[in-house]
Structure formats: C-alpha cells, structure tokens
Design a protein around this motif. Structure first.
Motif, short mmCIF file in Angstrom:
data_model
loop_
_atom_site.label_atom_id
_atom_site.label_comp_id
_atom_site.label_asym_id
_atom_site.label_seq_id
_atom_site.Cartn_x
_atom_site.Cartn_y
_atom_site.Cartn_z
N TYR A 123 23.74 8.06 21.65
CA TYR A 123 25.13 8.05 20.89
C TYR A 123 26.12 8.76 22.12
CZ TYR A 123 22.24 7.68 17.06
OH TYR A 123 20.94 7.59 16.06
N GLN A 124 27.16 8.69 21.76
CA GLN A 124 28.35 9.05 22.90
C GLN A 124 28.56 10.44 22.12
OE1 GLN A 124 30.95 5.45 22.93
NE2 GLN A 124 29.39 5.10 24.53
N GLY A 125 29.69 10.92 23.20
CA GLY A 125 30.09 12.14 22.64
C GLY A 125 29.88 12.89 22.58
N PRO A 126 30.07 14.12 22.59
CA PRO A 126 28.55 15.95 21.87
C PRO A 126 28.10 15.19 21.21
CG PRO A 126 31.27 16.55 21.85
CD PRO A 126 31.07 14.65 22.19
N LYS A 127 27.51 16.34 20.85
CA LYS A 127 26.37 15.95 19.73
C LYS A 127 25.50 16.94 19.68
CE LYS A 127 24.56 13.00 22.81
NZ LYS A 127 25.84 12.95 23.92
N LEU A 128 25.35 16.84 18.12
CA LEU A 128 24.59 18.54 17.22
C LEU A 128 22.88 17.64 17.44
CD1 LEU A 128 23.62 21.02 16.31
CD2 LEU A 128 24.75 20.99 14.56
N VAL A 129 21.63 18.08 18.02
CA VAL A 129 20.62 17.34 16.85
C VAL A 129 19.76 18.25 16.50
CG1 VAL A 129 18.41 15.57 18.42
CG2 VAL A 129 20.80 15.85 19.47
N ILE A 130 19.41 18.27 15.14
CA ILE A 130 18.07 18.39 14.41
C ILE A 130 16.78 17.97 14.69
CG2 ILE A 130 18.36 19.40 12.04
CD1 ILE A 130 20.98 18.87 11.87
N ASP A 131 15.78 18.79 14.66
CA ASP A 131 14.36 18.41 14.48
C ASP A 131 13.59 18.72 14.64
OD1 ASP A 131 12.54 16.81 15.35
OD2 ASP A 131 12.50 17.29 17.58
N HIS A 211 32.24 25.07 13.71
CA HIS A 211 33.15 25.83 13.62
C HIS A 211 33.02 26.59 15.02
CE1 HIS A 211 36.19 28.68 12.27
NE2 HIS A 211 35.64 29.45 12.50
N GLU A 212 32.43 27.21 15.47
CA GLU A 212 31.93 27.71 16.30
C GLU A 212 32.16 27.11 18.07
OE1 GLU A 212 29.00 31.59 17.19
OE2 GLU A 212 28.22 29.50 18.40
N TYR A 213 31.83 25.79 17.78
CA TYR A 213 31.58 24.43 19.34
C TYR A 213 33.53 24.38 18.81
CZ TYR A 213 30.39 20.89 22.06
OH TYR A 213 30.38 20.18 23.16
N GLY A 214 34.42 24.11 18.10
CA GLY A 214 35.92 23.97 18.70
C GLY A 214 35.55 23.50 18.33
N GLY A 215 34.60 21.68 17.81
CA GLY A 215 34.57 19.78 18.23
C GLY A 215 34.04 19.63 17.65
N ASP A 216 34.65 18.41 17.59
CA ASP A 216 33.30 17.19 16.83
C ASP A 216 32.71 17.03 16.96
OD1 ASP A 216 33.06 16.50 14.76
OD2 ASP A 216 33.81 13.71 14.85
N LEU A 217 31.20 17.14 16.13
CA LEU A 217 29.94 16.86 16.95
C LEU A 217 29.29 15.96 16.13
CD1 LEU A 217 28.63 20.66 17.28
CD2 LEU A 217 29.41 19.12 19.19
N THR A 218 28.62 14.56 16.97
CA THR A 218 27.58 13.94 15.69
C THR A 218 26.22 14.58 15.39
OG1 THR A 218 29.02 11.65 16.99
CG2 THR A 218 27.03 11.32 16.09
N VAL A 219 26.32 14.04 14.23
CA VAL A 219 25.28 14.83 14.11
C VAL A 219 23.93 13.71 14.07
CG1 VAL A 219 23.99 16.91 12.08
CG2 VAL A 219 26.38 16.70 13.36
#
Length: 258
Positions: A123-131, A211-219
């Motif tokens: 995946y491209q761009g900033p991400k949030l990975v939930i394991d 909200h804290e990151y201040g930008g979109d994240l692919t989850v």
C-alpha cells in the motif's frame, strides 16, 4: 529455490511457501513449543505431498516468533531438513531496514515491524496497520515505510477469556456478531459487549489517531480475528492477511548474501 516463511504467534503458527516468484502454499497449526523438529518435518511433508511438493524443495527459511521456547526446534528443523541456516527476525544480525521514529526504538516488537514492512510493500502513502491477535496493535507507518508509533490493547480473545475467568457465572462463548446490540440473554449480551465493544474500540482509536496525525491514513486490518470485523467497522479500508508473510519475504531479501 523455495523459501519457507514461518510466523510463530502465541496461539497459531503460520507457514507459507514462496517459489521465488509466487506464493505456492499456506498452512496453519496451533503453536506448541514442545513439538520437535521431527514432528514438524513429518507434518509439513504430509501437507506438501498433497501439493505435489517435497521437503527437499525448501532451500531457505525465515522465522518470526513471539514464543522464545519455539526457536530451538525451528532452528533444528531448518538445519536438519532444509540444510539451511534460518534467518530469525529479532536476531541482532538480522537487518529490518526500517526507520524507527519513536523514543525507545529497542522496545518495538520485531513482529510489529515486519507487519508494517509488509503493508509498505503493498500500500502507498502513510498507513495505519491494525493487527488483531493476542494483543490488538495499531501501528502508524509513514509514507517512506518508517515506524512512527502505535497503540497496544488487549486482544478480543484475551478480553473474552478474562470476562469468563473473572466472573464465575459467565460462560465461555464464541466470538460472533450478534443479531441485535441489546442482548436478550447472557450469551447474546456478552457477544454484543465483546463484538461491538471491539468494533467501537477500533473505530474510535482510528479516528483519534487520524486526528492526532493530522493527515489521511490508509487503514489496513490483519491478524487472526480481523475478518470478524469486515462489514462492521466504519474505518478499516482493507482486510489483508498477507502482511506478515509479505514482510518476512522482504526481510529475507534484505538479508540474503549475494
């Protein structure tokens, strides 16, 4: 040359075979540190035969483990049956190649880093990975693949077990989405609390992180029970069980000697 990728979790151990071009087979077993190298060899040989494969096809092995007691037997498995020195994620000589931008980088579990490496490969761009495993982790990955911090919470199975163990009159239940939020008996009430409680934990933390990151994240959600939340969570963009194996493949490539 075939590479055997092994991910040893607290509950299950996953095996995947890569041909150098494609993934050719996947298997899963319950984690049992007492199983010997010979036990695993017999088990693997039988499964590989069903795929018209043989143990002799395996020429390399990489292992990620959160169960230190299992390390000895898997090292023996690789040496004895694959004639290969295994790469162990977490060993000092194993390079992950991940920028770690937190205050105590030595405290990040290698398994979390490998999963984020896998996410960055896909995946491209900033991400949030939930394991979702024994613990549920939320890890922020920068656009360059750097690890930027995360959250650790108890896993859904752990919470359900604690509820049963701490309250004598509450039964052990299966995790599933109940028909209604308001339970009409003890079992449905527990299922609602565990299931919807975790969905809202995930969605609430994702919103706070964004909200804290201040930008979109692919989850991206991964892990043993992640698929339970498909269609129930409002914030997860992708469900992908391949992150760990893809990450391990990349780590192996970063460590092989020419």
């Amino acid at each position: 040359m075939m590479l055997l990728v092994i991910d040893i979790g607290n509950t299950n151990t996953s095996f995947a075979l890569h041909s150098g071009k494609d993934w050719v087979a996947r298997w899963r077993s319950s984690t049992d540190p007492s199983r010997t190298a010979d036990d695993y060899a017999v088990w693997l040989a039988a499964l590989m035969q069903m795929e018209s494969l043989e143990l002799s096809h395996i020429k390399a092995c990489i292992v990620s483990s959160v169960v230190p007691q299992a390390k000895f037997n898997f090292r023996n498995l690789s040496r004895r049956y694959f004639d290969a020195e295994p790469v162990f994620v977490g060993d000092p000589e194993t390079k992950l190649g991940v920028p770690i931008r937190i205050r105590r980088p030595e405290q990040v579990g290698a398994d979390r880093l490998v999963t984020t490496i896998g996410a960055h490969q896909i995946y491209q761009g900033p991400k949030l990975v939930i394991d979702s495993g024994t613990a549920t982790t939320f890890d922020v990955v920068g656009a360059d693949g750097g690890f930027e911090g995360g959250i650790i919470s108890p896993g859904i199975n752990l919470s359900m077990r604690a509820l049963h163990d701490a309250a004598a009159q509450l039964p052990r239940i299966a995790i599933q989405q109940p028909a209604k939020v308001i339970g009409q008996d003890t079992v449905s009430a527990m299922q609602s609390g565990v299931f919807w409680g975790y969905v809202d934990l995930i969605d609430g933390l994702v919103r706070r992180v964004k909200h804290e990151y201040g930008g979109d994240l692919t989850v991206i959600a991964t892990g043993g029970v992640a698929s339970l939340f498909e269609g129930a969570s409002d914030t997860i963009d992708h469900f992908d069980q391949s992150l760990m194996e893809v990450g391990l493949l990349e780590v192996y490539r970063r460590n092989i000697k020419d």
